[in-house]
Scaffold this motif. Sequence first.
Motif: not given
Length: 183
Positions: A11, A13-15, A17-18
């Motif tokens: 999670s 990593s996703k944040r 990336s965003r």
Amino acid sequence: LIGVDHDRIVSLSKRMSRLLRHAPERAGLTLDAAGWVPVDEFLAATRIGREELDLVVAGNDKRRFAVERGPDGVERIRANQGHSVPVRLGLSPMVPPDLLFHGTGAVAVASIRATGLDRGGRHHVHLSADRATAHRVGARRRGAVVVLTVDAAAMHRAGHEFFRSANGVWLTDAVPPSYLDRP
Ligand code: HQG
């Protein structure tokens, strides 16, 4: 790091990336022209811990992020590819392998064969050097996966430019349908 579980890393990593690819302003961050932001600023703005950041950067299956010391000695971070905000990654054109691959959902294939691969909201069309990687990219989509083969050698001969991101993703502006394999 004890106490940081896999889900938390995914999670984060996703944040990250965003923020580093699409919406830095959501954390009050400004990327420089090449997409970098000082690590200290990034940590303060996101309240992500240093150990967690290091885990995400080092443990990332795709090496999505780069951390390095800039020319001014300040440590900085950026996403290696995938941006929608305008950044100049400073990649030099490279001769691609003869064949590259693109994994996608079966529902998109008719449209892709008609108009070619377009970059959508991203800077480039993303291509993989091998079928297995392309299959994994396509498997992010719902339904059956189709791996398309791109005649990169012919595209290169015709003057299309290719770049390779720091984590090995091949990038090009667009793939006209004539360079896709016919079923
Ligand atoms: C499709 C992940 C209809 C295209 C991956 C894809 C990758 C068309 C979707 C990176 C089309 C765009 C990028 C056309 C293209 N008609 N559909 N003419 N042209 N498409 O996510 O390549 O996890 O922007 O097939 O590993 O799937 O983010 O591109 O399905 O490297 O690090 O439009 O994202 O990396 O989707 O994935 P995306 P992608 P990260």
